[in-house]
Structure formats: structure tokens, C-alpha cells
Design an enzyme around this catalytic site. Structure first.
Site, PDB file in Angstrom:
ATOM      1  N   LEU A 131      37.443  29.568  35.021  1.00 57.00           N
ATOM      2  CA  LEU A 131      38.765  30.128  35.337  1.00 57.00           C
ATOM      3  C   LEU A 131      38.737  30.805  36.697  1.00 57.00           C
ATOM      4  O   LEU A 131      38.788  32.024  36.808  1.00 57.00           O
ATOM      5  CB  LEU A 131      39.196  31.125  34.256  1.00 57.00           C
ATOM      6  CG  LEU A 131      39.997  30.560  33.107  1.00 57.00           C
ATOM      7  CD1 LEU A 131      40.418  31.661  32.153  1.00 57.00           C
ATOM      8  CD2 LEU A 131      41.201  29.799  33.588  1.00 57.00           C
ATOM      9  N   HIS A 132      38.628  30.007  37.735  1.00 58.02           N
ATOM     10  CA  HIS A 132      38.592  30.513  39.100  1.00 58.02           C
ATOM     11  C   HIS A 132      39.598  29.745  39.940  1.00 58.02           C
ATOM     12  O   HIS A 132      39.894  28.592  39.657  1.00 58.02           O
ATOM     13  CB  HIS A 132      37.194  30.364  39.699  1.00 58.02           C
ATOM     14  CG  HIS A 132      36.174  31.152  38.948  1.00 58.02           C
ATOM     15  ND1 HIS A 132      36.067  32.513  39.044  1.00 58.02           N
ATOM     16  CD2 HIS A 132      35.244  30.774  38.039  1.00 58.02           C
ATOM     17  CE1 HIS A 132      35.103  32.937  38.249  1.00 58.02           C
ATOM     18  NE2 HIS A 132      34.589  31.897  37.616  1.00 58.02           N
ATOM     19  N   ALA A 133      40.108  30.372  40.960  1.00 57.02           N
ATOM     20  CA  ALA A 133      41.010  29.778  41.945  1.00 57.02           C
ATOM     21  C   ALA A 133      42.137  28.967  41.310  1.00 57.02           C
ATOM     22  O   ALA A 133      43.000  29.522  40.649  1.00 57.02           O
ATOM     23  CB  ALA A 133      40.218  28.971  42.956  1.00 57.02           C
ATOM     24  N   PRO A 151      42.407  26.698  38.714  1.00 57.18           N
ATOM     25  CA  PRO A 151      42.633  26.776  37.267  1.00 57.18           C
ATOM     26  C   PRO A 151      43.217  28.126  36.827  1.00 57.18           C
ATOM     27  O   PRO A 151      44.098  28.172  35.972  1.00 57.18           O
ATOM     28  CB  PRO A 151      41.248  26.557  36.668  1.00 57.18           C
ATOM     29  CG  PRO A 151      40.502  25.799  37.707  1.00 57.18           C
ATOM     30  CD  PRO A 151      41.021  26.314  39.013  1.00 57.18           C
TER      31      PRO A 151
END
Length: 89
Positions: free
Chosen positions: A14-16, A18
């Protein structure tokens, strides 16, 4: 308050991108949604800072909880989103 678990499918977690797509989906819901990982305190799922501080990686399990008139529907949609590789082309 209904809860559901989801396994993060995005290769980068769950980075950037997404995280941004997830937050947009949370904000479209007619309910308050929280997210937690590994039994941590629930955090506001519509906050980029909360999502980024989770450190949720590919394969990690998170718990979503929702409160409001459409809680079950919201959770179903959000779990499906998290369990999709949002980085796939």
C-alpha cells in the site's frame, strides 16, 4: 461495526499509486472506514499518512472496519480492491 480482513495483492504494497487508489475508493463510501495491521490501533483509512504509516507490504493482512449505513457494501468493495494487484498493467 462490521470488519473484514484483506490480503494486500499489490506488488509494492500500500504505497504510492495503490494507496492513492484505495483512499479515493474510501472517500467515495457513505461510511467511516478504519484500517489496521497486526492488531495495531485502527486508523482513518481516508488518510494518506495513516495508510503510509501502516507499512502494509505485498502479502500482509489488514483489517478494515466500517461504521455507517452502507458499511457491509463498502467493506466488500474495499476488500476486493486491496486483493487486486493495483500495479498490474
Amino acid at each position: 461495526m462490521p470488519e473484514r480482513t484483506a490480503t494486500i495483492a499489490s506488488r509494492v504494497g500500500l504505497h504510492a499509486r495503490p494507496a492513492s487508489l484505495f483512499i479515493e475508493a474510501v472517500k467515495r463510501q457513505n461510511t467511516k472506514v478504519t484500517i489496521s495491521k497486526d492488531g495495531s490501533a485502527p486508523m482513518d483509512a481516508s488518510s494518506i499518512l495513516s495508510i503510509m504509516s501502516l507499512g502494509a507490504a505485498n502479502g500482509d493482512t489488514v483489517t478494515l472496519a466500517a461504521e455507517g449505513p452502507d458499511a457491509d457494501t463498502a467493506l466488500t468493495e474495499l476488500v476486493a480492491l486491496l486483493e487486486t494487484d493495483l500495479d498490474a498493467e
